[in-house]
Design a protein around this motif. Structure first.
Motif, mmCIF file in Angstrom:
data_model
loop_
_atom_site.group_PDB
_atom_site.id
_atom_site.type_symbol
_atom_site.label_atom_id
_atom_site.label_comp_id
_atom_site.label_asym_id
_atom_site.label_seq_id
_atom_site.Cartn_x
_atom_site.Cartn_y
_atom_site.Cartn_z
ATOM 1 N N PHE A 338 0.847 -1.190 0.000
ATOM 2 C CA PHE A 338 0.000 0.000 0.000
ATOM 3 C C PHE A 338 0.890 1.251 0.000
ATOM 4 O O PHE A 338 1.824 1.343 0.799
ATOM 5 N N PRO A 339 0.574 2.202 -0.895
ATOM 6 C CA PRO A 339 1.388 3.425 -0.967
ATOM 7 C C PRO A 339 0.906 4.523 -0.016
ATOM 8 O O PRO A 339 -0.266 4.532 0.388
ATOM 9 N N MET A 340 1.801 5.433 0.336
ATOM 10 C CA MET A 340 1.456 6.675 1.046
ATOM 11 C C MET A 340 0.820 6.465 2.424
ATOM 12 O O MET A 340 -0.044 7.231 2.838
ATOM 13 N N VAL A 341 1.266 5.430 3.095
ATOM 14 C CA VAL A 341 0.724 5.152 4.427
ATOM 15 C C VAL A 341 1.274 6.167 5.430
ATOM 16 O O VAL A 341 2.450 6.542 5.364
ATOM 17 N N ILE A 342 0.399 6.610 6.340
ATOM 18 C CA ILE A 342 0.915 7.474 7.424
ATOM 19 C C ILE A 342 0.464 6.998 8.810
ATOM 20 O O ILE A 342 0.914 7.529 9.815
ATOM 21 N N ALA A 383 8.120 6.244 8.241
ATOM 22 C CA ALA A 383 9.457 5.864 8.729
ATOM 23 C C ALA A 383 9.518 6.004 10.249
ATOM 24 O O ALA A 383 9.984 5.105 10.954
ATOM 25 N N LEU A 384 9.000 7.108 10.755
ATOM 26 C CA LEU A 384 9.091 7.358 12.198
ATOM 27 C C LEU A 384 8.238 6.378 13.005
ATOM 28 O O LEU A 384 8.558 6.071 14.147
ATOM 29 N N LEU A 385 7.164 5.900 12.400
ATOM 30 C CA LEU A 385 6.282 4.958 13.116
ATOM 31 C C LEU A 385 6.522 3.506 12.691
ATOM 32 O O LEU A 385 5.728 2.623 13.005
ATOM 33 N N SER A 386 7.635 3.300 11.978
ATOM 34 C CA SER A 386 7.848 1.972 11.385
ATOM 35 C C SER A 386 7.925 0.860 12.429
ATOM 36 O O SER A 386 7.592 -0.281 12.141
ATOM 37 N N ASP A 387 8.339 1.188 13.667
ATOM 38 C CA ASP A 387 8.388 0.126 14.687
ATOM 39 C C ASP A 387 6.979 -0.339 15.053
ATOM 40 O O ASP A 387 6.773 -1.482 15.428
ATOM 41 N N LEU A 388 6.007 0.551 14.915
ATOM 42 C CA LEU A 388 4.615 0.157 15.191
ATOM 43 C C LEU A 388 4.005 -0.564 13.992
ATOM 44 O O LEU A 388 3.132 -1.414 14.137
ATOM 45 N N LEU A 429 18.339 9.784 4.826
ATOM 46 C CA LEU A 429 19.034 8.545 5.198
ATOM 47 C C LEU A 429 18.690 8.110 6.617
ATOM 48 O O LEU A 429 18.568 6.924 6.901
ATOM 49 N N ARG A 430 18.520 9.071 7.502
ATOM 50 C CA ARG A 430 18.139 8.695 8.865
ATOM 51 C C ARG A 430 16.788 7.997 8.886
ATOM 52 O O ARG A 430 16.586 7.039 9.616
ATOM 53 N N LEU A 431 15.876 8.492 8.075
ATOM 54 C CA LEU A 431 14.548 7.868 8.036
ATOM 55 C C LEU A 431 14.622 6.468 7.420
ATOM 56 O O LEU A 431 13.963 5.539 7.885
ATOM 57 N N VAL A 432 15.459 6.319 6.401
ATOM 58 C CA VAL A 432 15.649 4.986 5.801
ATOM 59 C C VAL A 432 16.201 4.041 6.873
ATOM 60 O O VAL A 432 15.746 2.911 7.041
ATOM 61 N N GLN A 433 17.169 4.563 7.613
ATOM 62 C CA GLN A 433 17.788 3.741 8.647
ATOM 63 C C GLN A 433 16.773 3.317 9.721
ATOM 64 O O GLN A 433 16.753 2.167 10.164
ATOM 65 N N ILE A 434 15.922 4.247 10.113
ATOM 66 C CA ILE A 434 14.910 3.934 11.132
ATOM 67 C C ILE A 434 13.997 2.812 10.626
ATOM 68 O O ILE A 434 13.712 1.838 11.329
ATOM 69 N N ALA A 435 13.569 2.935 9.376
ATOM 70 C CA ALA A 435 12.653 1.927 8.819
ATOM 71 C C ALA A 435 13.345 0.567 8.696
ATOM 72 O O ALA A 435 12.780 -0.469 9.061
#
Ligand code: PEP
Ligand code: MG
Length: 500
Positions: A338-342, A383-388, A429-435
């Motif tokens: 799914f694209p553009m998830v927030i 990216a920021l919520l990728s752990d959830l 890159l930080r966001l890529v790393q988080i994800a």
């Protein structure tokens, strides 16, 4: 000698005479017409003629042989059509790039999609433009067709005159006008070396994409149409990492039925013969429109009603696609994303709709298969919520084209801010790393499918972050394999983020 710097949009070296093409849409003067009926007839005639011209191009061999159909989806096509209509109304034929004689390097303000596909690879050595961005149509096409190009030269282009001998260095985004003999010789060598290199790449077919310390990486191809599978297979792609399905909707001239979509997905899966195929659900809106689906005009469409937001509202539309995908899943290794998830809520709603479709098919006695469910990470929120998000899905695919635009607040299609658009920016890159880290911790796979997946300056960084799949323009698959083979992840490296 003059040295101009722009953006290297397509790798390679071209050496030759520059030829300016006047493909700029002329200013339209405001005028009053007496005979409005005649004027409407003139408009209609020009419109039909423009469509006819574009139809001819559409079926040209070059067009159908294109490896990346992405450009066909984009809004510049509309500019293309309107500029043709305006030219015809002004009594001019559309600029015909195919009529250019001899071998030349084309210089233009920008190249329209239909002009770019007309470029004859044997005569057009390269092209340079004052406008454009890395993810604009002309850039994507240039890479697909293997034509070296430098874009985004702005006013510097005016420093060249027709017939100037130039060296176009697509590796470094540099143009050198009237180079001294020694430099010219060096560039001839560089050009020959690159040609040999492309030939050597062919020997990598069938070789596993494995780093020196034994980490397996999947190198997949991006497609926009079922026929693009040809080039994925020709370049030994290990799968399809991004099937941009909106193309089906755009081509169809309405909403394609469940059966039509099922057949398209099934043909890709069957031809990929058990290799993974990642299908992205409909990503309309922003700069992508399809006939039959009316979208409101918006002030900030990239931030507006688009992609999954549309699908969750227009559930009948979404369910047709999901049912077709579930049915096609029987024919290969299907993954959908799914694209553009927030938000978590969006993921859960989308998954629930998949479940509803499954139950419907079950009740109707229609066979369906299993598929992986993933999301694109292309917003900073994702990216920021990728752990959830990670426990909810089977994989992440990072869409760096949009992730870059949203993180840096830089419109990916706006050439005025093209120099600020950079997927290597540490914030991106930080966001890529988080994800990637969230994916690793939750045991799901993580890939990159934006254009930067083919940026070899980033490959080692991505792999060190834990990315295990790269999905690129089919023409770049073997280059990426070669890059992966050169990497050793077991050697200690100063962490690139420590310098940020
Ligand atoms: C992306 O945003 O990186 C992506 C792959 O999707 P698209 O370019 O189609 O928006
Ligand atoms: Mg995107």
């Amino acid at each position: 000698m003059k040295r101009l710097t722009g953006i290297g949009a397509s790798r390679g070296v071209a050496i030759g005479k520059v030829h300016f093409i006047d493909n700029v849409v002329k200013r339209v003067e405001c005028d009053t017409v007496v005979d409005t009926v005649l004027e409407m007839e003139r408009f209609e005639e020009a419109r039909l003629k423009a469509i006819e011209m574009l139809e001819e191009l559409r079926f040209a061999q070059m067009f159908s042989a294109m490896e990346d159909a992405y450009l066909r989806e984009r809004s510049a096509d509309m500019i293309d059509i309107s500029s043709r209509v305006v030219r015809l109304l002004q009594g001019e034929a559309a600029y015909d790039v195919s009529q250019i004689k001899g071998q030349i390097i084309i210089a233009a303000k920008d190249l329209l999609p239909s002009e770019t596909i007309q470029l004859d690879r044997d005569r057009v050595l390269g092209f340079v433009t004052s406008g454009g961005s890395q993810v604009s149509h002309s850039s994507i096409l240039a890479r697909t067709m293997g034509i070296p190009s430098v874009i985004g030269l702005g006013d510097q282009l005016a420093e060249l005159v027709d017939g100037d001998m130039i060296v176009l260095d697509g590796f470094n985004g540099v143009l050198i006008a009237n180079p001294p003999d020694k430099l010219l010789k060096d560039y001839h060598c560089k050009q020959a070396e690159y040609q040999l290199y492309r030939e050597r790449l062919q020997t990598l077919k069938g070789v596993p994409s494995r780093t020196q310390d034994g980490v397996e990486i999947e190198i997949y191809g991006n497609i926009g149409h079922p026929s693009d599978v040809d080039s994925v297979l020709a370049n030994d792609g290990q799968g399809v990492g991004l099937f941009r399905t909106e193309f089906l909707y755009m081509e169809y001239g309405g909403i394609p039925s469940e059966q039509t979509q099922f057949e398209a997905y099934r043909s890709v899966l069957e031809r990929m013969n058990g290799r993974r195929v990642v299908v992205r659900t409909l990503d309309l809106g922003a700069d992508k429109a399809a006939p039959g689906i009316s979208l409101p005009a918006e002030e900030n469409p990239a931030l507006g009603y688009r992609a999954l937001r549309i699908c969750l509202k227009e559930q009948a539309l979404f369910k047709t696609q999901l049912r077709a995908l579930l049915r096609a899943a029987l024919y290969g290794h299907l993954a959908i994303m799914f694209p553009m998830v927030i938000s978590l809520d969006e993921i859960r709603q989308a998954k629930e709709l998949v479940e509803i479709c499954r139950e419907e098919l079950e009740q109707e006695g229609i066979p369906y298969g299993d598929m992986e469910l993933g999301i694109m990470i292309e917003t900073p929120a994702a990216a920021l919520l990728s752990d959830l998000f990670a426990p909810e899905v089977d994989f992440f695919s990072i869409g760096t084209n949009d992730l870059t635009q949203y993180t840096l607040a830089v419109d990916r299609m706006n050439m005025k801010v093209g120099d600020l658009y950079d997927p290597r920016n540490p914030a991106v890159l930080r966001l890529v790393q988080i994800a990637a880290e969230s994916a690793r911790r939750h045991g799901i796979w993580c890939g990159v499918c934006g254009e930067s997946a083919a940026d070899r300056r980033l490959t080692e960084h991505y792999l060190r972050m834990g990315v295990t799949e790269l999905s690129v323009t089919p023409a770049s698959i073997l280059e990426m394999r070669e890059k992966v083979l050169s990497i050793n992840l077991s050697t200690e490296k100063e962490h690139f983020m420590s310098r940020v």
